[in-house]
Design a protein around this motif. Structure first.
Motif, mmCIF file in Angstrom:
data_model
loop_
_atom_site.group_PDB
_atom_site.id
_atom_site.type_symbol
_atom_site.label_atom_id
_atom_site.label_comp_id
_atom_site.label_asym_id
_atom_site.label_seq_id
_atom_site.Cartn_x
_atom_site.Cartn_y
_atom_site.Cartn_z
ATOM 1 N N ALA A 40 -3.317 31.983 50.674
ATOM 2 C CA ALA A 40 -3.344 31.663 49.326
ATOM 3 C C ALA A 40 -4.609 30.531 49.522
ATOM 4 N N ARG A 41 -4.344 29.957 50.621
ATOM 5 C CA ARG A 41 -5.524 28.688 51.077
ATOM 6 C C ARG A 41 -6.582 29.439 51.682
ATOM 7 N N GLY A 47 -6.356 36.719 47.124
ATOM 8 C CA GLY A 47 -6.385 37.350 48.220
ATOM 9 C C GLY A 47 -4.692 38.201 48.042
ATOM 10 N N THR A 48 -4.826 39.326 48.721
ATOM 11 C CA THR A 48 -3.161 39.878 49.109
ATOM 12 C C THR A 48 -2.814 39.335 50.579
ATOM 13 N N VAL A 49 -1.635 39.034 50.896
ATOM 14 C CA VAL A 49 -0.760 38.719 52.323
ATOM 15 C C VAL A 49 -0.075 39.739 52.504
ATOM 16 N N PHE A 50 -0.411 40.263 54.015
ATOM 17 C CA PHE A 50 0.311 41.209 54.626
ATOM 18 C C PHE A 50 0.872 40.972 56.033
ATOM 19 N N ARG A 51 1.610 42.101 56.154
ATOM 20 C CA ARG A 51 2.269 41.933 57.530
ATOM 21 C C ARG A 51 2.015 42.596 58.509
ATOM 22 N N GLU A 52 0.993 43.094 59.905
ATOM 23 C CA GLU A 52 1.304 44.127 60.345
ATOM 24 C C GLU A 52 2.291 43.992 61.629
ATOM 25 N N PRO A 53 3.381 44.713 61.275
ATOM 26 C CA PRO A 53 4.770 44.221 62.142
ATOM 27 C C PRO A 53 4.593 44.907 63.788
ATOM 28 N N GLN A 54 4.116 45.537 63.851
ATOM 29 C CA GLN A 54 4.029 46.425 65.024
ATOM 30 C C GLN A 54 3.662 45.357 65.873
ATOM 31 N N ILE A 55 2.943 44.218 65.820
ATOM 32 C CA ILE A 55 2.244 43.126 66.800
ATOM 33 C C ILE A 55 2.616 41.358 65.930
ATOM 34 N N ASP A 56 3.794 41.963 65.069
ATOM 35 C CA ASP A 56 3.870 40.448 64.406
ATOM 36 C C ASP A 56 2.953 39.417 64.251
ATOM 37 N N ALA A 57 1.917 40.524 63.255
ATOM 38 C CA ALA A 57 1.104 39.554 62.725
ATOM 39 C C ALA A 57 0.689 39.622 61.289
ATOM 40 N N TRP A 58 0.076 38.463 60.769
ATOM 41 C CA TRP A 58 -0.197 38.174 59.416
ATOM 42 C C TRP A 58 -1.492 38.021 58.712
ATOM 43 N N TYR A 59 -1.920 39.012 57.660
ATOM 44 C CA TYR A 59 -3.310 38.507 57.477
ATOM 45 C C TYR A 59 -3.666 38.318 55.878
#
Length: 242
Positions: free
Chosen positions: A138-139, A144-156
């Motif tokens: 949010a900052r 925007g929309t926060v989500f996760r790509e779990p295969q590499i444990d990444a947050w965007y």
């Protein structure tokens, strides 16, 4: 780390037989919060926080901090390049629990058999990643929309045109300044496009379903789905899991 401490009724299913994504409304957010603050849930949290002996169950005095936050993961439809597909899908709502000694945990909640007014806790995961990255996103990108790509444990966090990284794994994937949404789509399609549900890769069992194995070991990354924590025995897995 997940804890098999709850049981729950089966969720509603989408047309393809998989768990239908929960609907995000003010009512569901409140229902998720109420489920997290039920006396039975707090009792289970006391045992969870005391599991390694750092604090006794009686002294843990768990409390729920803040509001439930939506948790989204990379969408298989987006990876497949379906027109109009959103980059992520809503899997569950997470509430942050805090122990008297400062331990934190996330309570995963999903709709029960009664629908949006009957949400229930199905998992406890150590840490407060969900709430922390929601606030960070949010900052970084208001609205925007926060989500996760779990295969590499990444947050965007993303909007209609760009994807920004929120942790080191995401920065490694898209760079410190992020990437356009189109460039990110191209990257995940190349990485996971041949590993989607129904693919030969998935049918062979190499994808390991959509469970916690997704982020561990040197094997090729499986198809999109949550990897942190574990759906509880006897409970519905979050939408997007198999």
């Amino acid at each position: 780390t997940g804890a098999a401490l709850f049981t729950a009724a089966a969720p509603a299913l989408a047309d393809d037989g998989r768990a239908a994504p929960p609907k995000l409304t003010a009512t569901t957010l409140e229902a998720a919060h109420e489920a997290a603050t039920e006396p039975a849930t707090l009792t289970t949290l006391s045992r969870f926080f005391a599991r390694e002996g750092a604090v006794s169950a009686k002294a843990s005095a768990p409390r729920i901090e803040g509001k439930a936050v939506p948790v989204r993961t990379l969408s298989a439809a987006f990876v497949a390049g379906k027109p109009g597909a959103a980059p992520s899908t809503l899997d569950y709502l997470a509430s942050t629990a805090v122990s008297s000694d400062g331990q934190k945990a996330s309570l995963w909640t999903v709709p029960g058999a009664g629908g949006s007014d009957a949400w229930q806790v199905v998992n406890i995961a150590t840490g407060d990643d969900e709430a922390r990255y929601a606030a960070q996103g949010a900052r970084a990108l208001p609205g925007g929309t926060v989500f996760r790509e779990p295969q590499i444990d990444a947050w965007y966090v993303h909007d209609a045109s760009r994807v920004l990284p929120l942790d080191e794994d995401a920065r490694t994937a898209v760079g410190a300044k992020g990437a356009t949404l189109d460039a990110y789509r191209a990257r995940v399609r190349q990485a996971y496009g041949d590993k989607l549900p129904g693919s030969g890769y998935a049918r062979s069992g190499k994808a390991g379903g959509y469970g916690p194995e997704a982020a561990t070991g040197p094997a090729p990354a499986p198809a999109p789905g949550p990897a942190r924590g574990a759906a509880l025995a006897g409970s519905p897995a979050p939408a997007g899991t198999a």
